[in-house]
Design a protein around this motif. Structure first.
Motif, PDB file in Angstrom:
ATOM      1  N   GLN A 180       0.819  -1.205   0.000  1.00 47.51           N
ATOM      2  CA  GLN A 180       0.000   0.000   0.000  1.00 47.51           C
ATOM      3  C   GLN A 180       0.861   1.268   0.000  1.00 47.51           C
ATOM      4  O   GLN A 180       0.497   2.286  -0.587  1.00 47.51           O
ATOM      5  N   PHE A 181       1.986   1.227   0.652  1.00 51.18           N
ATOM      6  CA  PHE A 181       2.906   2.360   0.721  1.00 51.18           C
ATOM      7  C   PHE A 181       3.772   2.398  -0.541  1.00 51.18           C
ATOM      8  O   PHE A 181       3.653   1.546  -1.430  1.00 51.18           O
ATOM      9  N   HIS A 182       4.654   3.382  -0.609  1.00 50.35           N
ATOM     10  CA  HIS A 182       5.564   3.506  -1.741  1.00 50.35           C
ATOM     11  C   HIS A 182       6.926   2.939  -1.335  1.00 50.35           C
ATOM     12  O   HIS A 182       7.713   3.638  -0.680  1.00 50.35           O
ATOM     13  N   PRO A 183       7.254   1.712  -1.705  1.00 52.40           N
ATOM     14  CA  PRO A 183       8.547   1.142  -1.304  1.00 52.40           C
ATOM     15  C   PRO A 183       9.723   1.936  -1.866  1.00 52.40           C
ATOM     16  O   PRO A 183      10.771   2.046  -1.222  1.00 52.40           O
ATOM     17  N   GLU A 184       9.530   2.513  -3.057  1.00 56.42           N
ATOM     18  CA  GLU A 184      10.628   3.260  -3.686  1.00 56.42           C
ATOM     19  C   GLU A 184      10.905   4.577  -2.972  1.00 56.42           C
ATOM     20  O   GLU A 184      11.936   5.210  -3.232  1.00 56.42           O
ATOM     21  N   LYS A 185      10.013   4.973  -2.051  1.00 49.95           N
ATOM     22  CA  LYS A 185      10.214   6.201  -1.277  1.00 49.95           C
ATOM     23  C   LYS A 185      10.373   5.907   0.211  1.00 49.95           C
ATOM     24  O   LYS A 185      10.300   6.828   1.031  1.00 49.95           O
ATOM     25  N   SER A 186      10.568   4.642   0.540  1.00 46.67           N
ATOM     26  CA  SER A 186      10.547   4.196   1.938  1.00 46.67           C
ATOM     27  C   SER A 186      11.911   3.757   2.451  1.00 46.67           C
ATOM     28  O   SER A 186      12.018   2.806   3.224  1.00 46.67           O
ATOM     29  N   SER A 187      12.934   4.435   1.999  1.00 48.24           N
ATOM     30  CA  SER A 187      14.277   4.247   2.535  1.00 48.24           C
ATOM     31  C   SER A 187      14.713   2.785   2.494  1.00 48.24           C
ATOM     32  O   SER A 187      14.390   2.052   1.559  1.00 48.24           O
ATOM     33  N   LYS A 188      15.451   2.359   3.521  1.00 49.07           N
ATOM     34  CA  LYS A 188      16.108   1.053   3.520  1.00 49.07           C
ATOM     35  C   LYS A 188      15.115  -0.100   3.444  1.00 49.07           C
ATOM     36  O   LYS A 188      15.302  -1.040   2.662  1.00 49.07           O
ATOM     37  N   LEU A 189      14.042  -0.057   4.247  1.00 44.85           N
ATOM     38  CA  LEU A 189      13.089  -1.167   4.255  1.00 44.85           C
ATOM     39  C   LEU A 189      12.367  -1.273   2.918  1.00 44.85           C
ATOM     40  O   LEU A 189      12.152  -2.371   2.404  1.00 44.85           O
ATOM     41  N   GLY A 190      11.989  -0.149   2.345  1.00 46.38           N
ATOM     42  CA  GLY A 190      11.291  -0.183   1.066  1.00 46.38           C
ATOM     43  C   GLY A 190      12.126  -0.827  -0.027  1.00 46.38           C
ATOM     44  O   GLY A 190      11.641  -1.652  -0.797  1.00 46.38           O
ATOM     45  N   MET A 191      13.389  -0.468  -0.076  1.00 49.96           N
ATOM     46  CA  MET A 191      14.279  -1.048  -1.080  1.00 49.96           C
ATOM     47  C   MET A 191      14.510  -2.535  -0.814  1.00 49.96           C
ATOM     48  O   MET A 191      14.618  -3.339  -1.750  1.00 49.96           O
ATOM     49  N   ALA A 192      14.577  -2.914   0.459  1.00 47.96           N
ATOM     50  CA  ALA A 192      14.755  -4.324   0.798  1.00 47.96           C
ATOM     51  C   ALA A 192      13.531  -5.145   0.385  1.00 47.96           C
ATOM     52  O   ALA A 192      13.663  -6.284  -0.085  1.00 47.96           O
TER      53      ALA A 192
END
Length: 208
Positions: A180-192
């Protein structure tokens, strides 16, 4: 090769840049054959559910999902995976996951008002095991949305967050997944999380 679906409403630039940072090969397309032949598919999304369903390559996505290859929806793209949404009138979704999309009421049962859209950083709470969250720790991710998926009692719920309501933050069943969130804008966890999706794509390629 990752295919990013271009239907005129996606956050194509930020998603593609995130894939570049992870070293993934990708393409952006609206062509059925190109998308169908991708090793993994991403449905990005910003905007209205109804507008998206009118523009989306519905048959392509459903046929792709049936192949067993990994499919990921991001933000609105995640909501589109579900059965319906009440945004701008009841609209049928892709129906690949059970559940419906509804608007944040903007008021708690106790009568306290809160801001809609939900915009900002909230911490994930992992609920069920999934390759998407393998070896990851619960951290904060970035949300921007006025509607949320009601999947509270569903087996598809992988991670949740709290914003006056329980927000279905990460969902998935078999090869169908969403954030639901934007992983590409979510720092380390989003990229992981995105990297784990890429790992799933590679593992699926290895068993074909």
């Amino acid at each position: 090769m990752i295919g990013i679906i271009d239907y005129g409403m996606g956050n194509l630039f930020s998603v593609s840049k995130a894939l570049e940072r992870l070293g993934a090969e990708y393409f952006i397309s609206a062509d059925h054959n190109e998308l169908f032949n991708a090793d993994g598919l991403i449905i990005p999304g910003v905007g209205s559910f109804r507008d998206a369903m009118e523009r989306l390559q519905v048959n392509t996505i459903k046929e792709y999902a049936a192949t067993g290859k990994p499919l990921l929806g991001i933000c609105l793209g995640m909501q589109l995976l579900f059965e319906s949404s009440e945004e701008n009138g009841l609209t049928e979704g892709l129906g690949l996951l059970p559940g419906s999309v509804q608007r944040f009421p903007g008021q708690t049962p106790e009568g306290e008002s809160y801001k809609v859209p939900h915009m900002g950083w909230n911490k994930l709470e992992f609920v069920n095991d999934s390759p998407l969250i393998k070896n990851l720790e619960e951290e904060y991710v970035y949300f921007v949305h006025s509607y949320f998926v009601d999947a509270q009692n569903s087996e598809v719920l992988i991670a949740k967050a709290d914003y006056h309501e329980q927000v279905s933050a990460v969902v998935g069943k078999d090869n169908i997944m969403g954030m639901q969130f934007h992983p590409e804008k979510s720092s380390k966890l989003g990229m992981a999380l995105l990297n784990n999706f890429l790992q799933m794509v590679e593992e699926r390629k290895g068993v074909r």
